[in-house]
Design an enzyme around this catalytic site. Structure first.
Site, PDB file in Angstrom:
ATOM      1  CB  SER A 255      38.251  83.474  97.356  1.00 38.67           C
ATOM      2  OG  SER A 255      39.151  82.417  97.577  1.00 38.67           O
TER       3      SER A 255
ATOM      4  CB  THR B 213      38.708  73.020  89.932  1.00 39.24           C
ATOM      5  OG1 THR B 213      38.015  71.937  90.558  1.00 39.24           O
ATOM      6  CG2 THR B 213      37.722  73.922  89.217  1.00 39.24           C
TER       7      THR B 213
ATOM      8  CB  SER C 210      31.017  78.864  94.451  1.00 39.87           C
ATOM      9  OG  SER C 210      29.773  78.804  93.757  1.00 39.87           O
ATOM     10  CB  CYS C 211      33.430  80.415  90.024  1.00 41.61           C
ATOM     11  SG  CYS C 211      33.515  78.615  90.033  1.00 41.61           S
TER      12      CYS C 211
END
Length: 312
Positions: free
Chosen positions: A110, A170, A139-140
């Site tokens: 992830s 984050t 990545s997001c």
């Protein structure tokens, strides 16, 4: 954090059966607490408890491992086929491959990976080959940018582009000023500053859309908000297009092939409106601008935690 939210997403969607969790850092009762209460996404709407050494969510008993070395996790014994590697530590093929030794059949990292094949749902997931045992979910920010870039490139062609992500805090950031290796700015207090930072998200789009390789780069501003980020893609188009034309093709994609991945809104939205939103990316039709028919700034929101976790 992503591991917990992937678990929430799994129980919300019902598409994935969670059978085991590895966390060497907290005990079972603390797991119950951390899963049940979340400062950003609120209290878990189902039931969660500890029972007979297992974590029980909505009546489903989940085996718990507490191994620091992934080679020692007996995934196979627990019936786990797919492992989500969300520690942020074991992100290479070799390191993530340790999970396979315990009986897992596939590993999804992830995070971006230096050498694992990278896939973005809605963009290049159809290139997945069943022989691949270890993959990266990027990545997001890449999962937000890539679907939008794909729609624009497929319809109008992107000559070149720059991306800026205005990104929420984050866990890697500091609550107050502290040392941060070579990235000095990253060590400044997260709640006090807008922090310019590097991101490989735009370049990574070139890995999932090969035609855009070398045509995109970008940077980030870390801002003092707890969650939800926004991508600004400023690009030169090959084929001239009115802003209305761009809105039209993005809306069509959001209702068709990219439904559930790319969203579209004409509402007067702000960041909080996307908290716990499961889309990878939501195009903000009212926020973008065009300088002319070949040079545009496009805006797309994403819940950098929950949207990403739903793609995992």
């Amino acid at each position: 954090r992503i591991g917990r939210l992937v678990t929430r997403a799994a129980f919300t969607s019902g598409k994935v059966d969670i059978v085991a969790i590895n966390d060497p850092f907290i005990d079972l009762n603390y797991m119950v607490y951390m899963f049940q209460y979340d400062s950003t996404h609120g209290k878990f709407k189902g039931t969660v408890k500890a029972e007979n050494g297992k974590l029980v969510i909505n009546g489903k008993a989940i085996t718990i491992f507490q191994e620091r070395d992934p080679t020692n996790i007996k995934w196979g014994d627990a019936g786990a086929e797919y492992v989500v590697e969300s520690t942020g530590v074991f992100t290479t093929m070799e390191k993530a491959g340790a999970h396979l030794k315990g009986g897992a059949k596939r590993v999804i990292i992830s995070a971006p990976s230096a050498d694992a094949p990278m896939f973005v749902m809605g963009v290049n997931h159809d290139k997945y080959d069943n022989s691949l045992k270890i993959v990266s979910n990027a990545s997001c920010t890449t999962t937000c940018l890539a679907p939008l870039a794909k729609v624009i490139h497929d319809n109008f062609g992107i000559v070149k582009g720059l991306m800026t992500t205005v990104h929420a805090i984050t866990a890697t950031q500091k609550t107050v000023d502290g040392p941060s290796g070579k990235l000095w700015r990253d060590g400044r207090g997260a709640a006090q500053n807008i922090i310019p930072a590097s991101t490989g998200a735009a370049k990574a789009v070139g890995k999932v859309i090969p035609e855009l390789n070398g045509k995109l780069t970008g940077m980030a501003f870390r801002v003092p908000t707890p969650n939800v980020s926004v991508v600004d893609l400023t690009c030169r188009l090959e084929k001239a297009a009115k802003y209305e034309d761009i809105k039209k093709v993005v809306k069509q994609a959001s209702e068709g092939p990219l439904k559930g991945i790319l969203g579209y809104t004409e509402d007067q939205v702000v960041s909080c409106d996307f908290k716990s939103d499961s889309h990878s990316s939501t195009f903000d039709a009212g926020a973008g601008i065009a300088l002319n028919d070949n040079f545009v700034k496009l805006i797309s929101w994403y819940d950098n935690e929950f949207g990403y976790s739903n793609r995992v």
